[in-house]
Structure formats: C-alpha cells, structure tokens
Design an enzyme around this catalytic site. Sequence first.
Site, PDB file in Angstrom:
ATOM      1  N   LYS A 122      -9.775  33.024  23.535  1.00 48.74           N
ATOM      2  CA  LYS A 122      -8.633  33.437  24.372  1.00 48.74           C
ATOM      3  C   LYS A 122      -7.357  33.183  23.596  1.00 48.74           C
ATOM      4  O   LYS A 122      -7.169  32.113  23.012  1.00 48.74           O
ATOM      5  CB  LYS A 122      -8.655  32.621  25.652  1.00 48.74           C
ATOM      6  CG  LYS A 122      -7.386  32.681  26.473  1.00 48.74           C
ATOM      7  CD  LYS A 122      -7.672  32.207  27.865  1.00 48.74           C
ATOM      8  CE  LYS A 122      -6.608  31.292  28.376  1.00 48.74           C
ATOM      9  NZ  LYS A 122      -6.828  30.919  29.758  1.00 48.74           N
TER      10      LYS A 122
HETATM   11  C1  R5P Z   1      -3.728  26.817  30.609  1.00 44.84           C
HETATM   12  O1  R5P Z   1      -3.183  26.276  31.528  1.00 44.84           O
HETATM   13  C2  R5P Z   1      -4.947  27.536  30.818  1.00 44.84           C
HETATM   14  O2  R5P Z   1      -5.730  27.704  29.695  1.00 44.84           O
HETATM   15  C3  R5P Z   1      -4.795  28.841  31.536  1.00 44.84           C
HETATM   16  O3  R5P Z   1      -6.069  29.188  31.936  1.00 44.84           O
HETATM   17  C4  R5P Z   1      -4.213  29.975  30.704  1.00 44.84           C
HETATM   18  O4  R5P Z   1      -2.949  29.661  30.224  1.00 44.84           O
HETATM   19  C5  R5P Z   1      -4.208  31.298  31.449  1.00 44.84           C
HETATM   20  O5  R5P Z   1      -3.359  31.280  32.500  1.00 44.84           O
HETATM   21  P1  R5P Z   1      -1.976  32.085  32.484  1.00 44.84           P
HETATM   22  O6  R5P Z   1      -2.331  33.530  32.594  1.00 44.84           O
HETATM   23  O7  R5P Z   1      -1.249  31.586  33.688  1.00 44.84           O
HETATM   24  O8  R5P Z   1      -1.284  31.796  31.192  1.00 44.84           O
END
Ligand code: R5P
Length: 296
Positions: A203
């Site tokens: 990711k």
């Molecule tokens: C961090 O807080 C996490 O990995 C979240 O799952 C990631 O940042 C995705 O969430 P967002 O779309 O709010 O950035």
Amino acid sequence: MADLDKPTETKDFHLDIQQRSEAFFLKGSNCLDWGMKNRLARIFNAQSGKTVMLAIDHGYFQGPTTGLERVDVNIVPLLPHADTLMLTRGILRSVIPPSYTRGIVLRASGGPSILKELSNEQIAMDIEDVLRLNAAAMAVQVFIGGEHETQSVHNMTRLVDIGNRYGLPTLAVTAVGRDMVRDAKYMRLACRICAELGASYVKTYYVDEGFQTVTASCPVPIVIAGGKKLPELEALRMAYNAIDQGALGVDMGRNIFQAESPALMAQAVRKVVHEGEKPEHAYDFYRSAKVEVAVA
Ligand code: R5P
C-alpha cells in the site's frame, strides 16, 4: 453404503476434456500456494482484479479519529460496500459482526502513539490470533528512510516468514515521514524494497507525477491509501488516476468515512475501481443519490 456395484463403464471420465490449469489473476502471485491465493481472492475481486479496502485502523496510533468515534454506528452500515476491511483485532472483536464474511486485513504492527516517534513499531500480533480471527492478510507499517527503518523492515520480513508458513499474505504499508518528499522516486524505492523482501502486496500513496513508474517497478499488486480528506470529486479522480496507472485498488479510509455521505462515497469509489467509471460520472452518481436520500 458404498457404491460398489456400478460398472466402471457407466461413469463419465470426460476423456475428451483436458484438465485446465489457469493462471492466478493477480499480478506477481501465480507461484504462491493455494491458501495464500485463496486469501488474496478474498481481498481482490477475481472478476475485476481490483479491490476496495475500507481502512478503519487509524485508532491504533491516533485514537478516536474523526468518523471513527463509533465504529458500530458509522462503519458497520458501510460493510456491504467494501470488499475488504482493514482494522485492528480490538475493533474486529468488539464491534464487527462475525457474520461479516469478506476479507479481513488485520493491523499487525504498532506501538508508538502520535505523541512519540511513529517509526518505532514492533509486531503487535501473534500469528495464532490472526488465524483464530480468520483473517485474509496481515498489515505491517514500513518506514523507509524513517528513524527506525531497519526495525520496521524486520517487522515486515518476520511477518512474511510467519505468513508464508501458514499461507497468510502480508500487506506492507509504506509510511512516509512528515519531512520526506512524497514523490515517485521515494514511492518506487519504498514499494520495491517491500516487494523484494516478500510482501504479498503493497500500500502506498498516489503521486501526480510518474505514478505509473511506481506500479511498473513493483512486481506485486499496489493499492493506494486515500490520505487526508479531499473534496469527493478530487478523491474519485485520485482513485481513477491510480487505477488507470496500474494500481489494483484502494485502501481508503478518511475519504470514505469522513465524506458527507460515506455509504454513497463508498459506492462511487467502487464504480471507479471495479467498473472503470470516469470520476465525473461517479461523482454525478454520488451527488444525485445524495439529493434523492435528502428528499426521501
Ligand atoms: C494509517 O492510519 C493506516 O494505514 C490507514 O489505513 C491508511 O492511512 C489509509 O487510510 P486513509 O485513506 O485515511 O489514509
């Protein structure tokens, strides 16, 4: 009673049909074992080859984030619109109905809060508990260039080793420090390191310039995080551009659960990710459905 008396000749062995051996649909995943592939197919839709992961794990280091104060009230109604849920075991056990049967990606690293150095994470879950919770994958934060870079990379490689033993994929989450430049060069470096060291998928964040070089140079699937809340059309454009440039999905949190209509936003994101719909069309759907809901 055993069926012993039927002569073999009456059985149909389809001797004219060769058994098919199909390639697995997911980039870089063809040589994985059956269990690993099966779990990845609970995350990525085999028809579109893509995923809409709903990320709600923010509380693991920043507490009750806006939109996640009451997961039971605000998030549970969104579950039908997500292919996969990314969260902590605490929220899973306390709030998510066990009748939820889609993929679960469990946050498996943690430690520091927003009050401390975030890269100082350790592995925060035992593999037995991951299996007990019937998860489809484990997620671990990797801080390339961060103060505790090596420690976070070792967290990932240890989870990859344990996961490989049990057929559990590992999602490497590339965390970009506040003072680091978020550009394609950095994302290429971070994503490639994660893939080289065994992550099943990665990711990362979308970047406007050269994102296709990030997906091209990463041999396993990439999904993008949503990041900070954007106006809905901008978030849909980001998702569209990322998919158009080789991402295989989104792991989106704030841009869904902080939207004015989270359920409609989740559906609009699905249209972009799974159906390749243009962001403007998905936004039209979002706006007109919002009006209909308001009128009803
Ligand atoms: C961090 O807080 C996490 O990995 C979240 O799952 C990631 O940042 C995705 O969430 P967002 O779309 O709010 O950035």
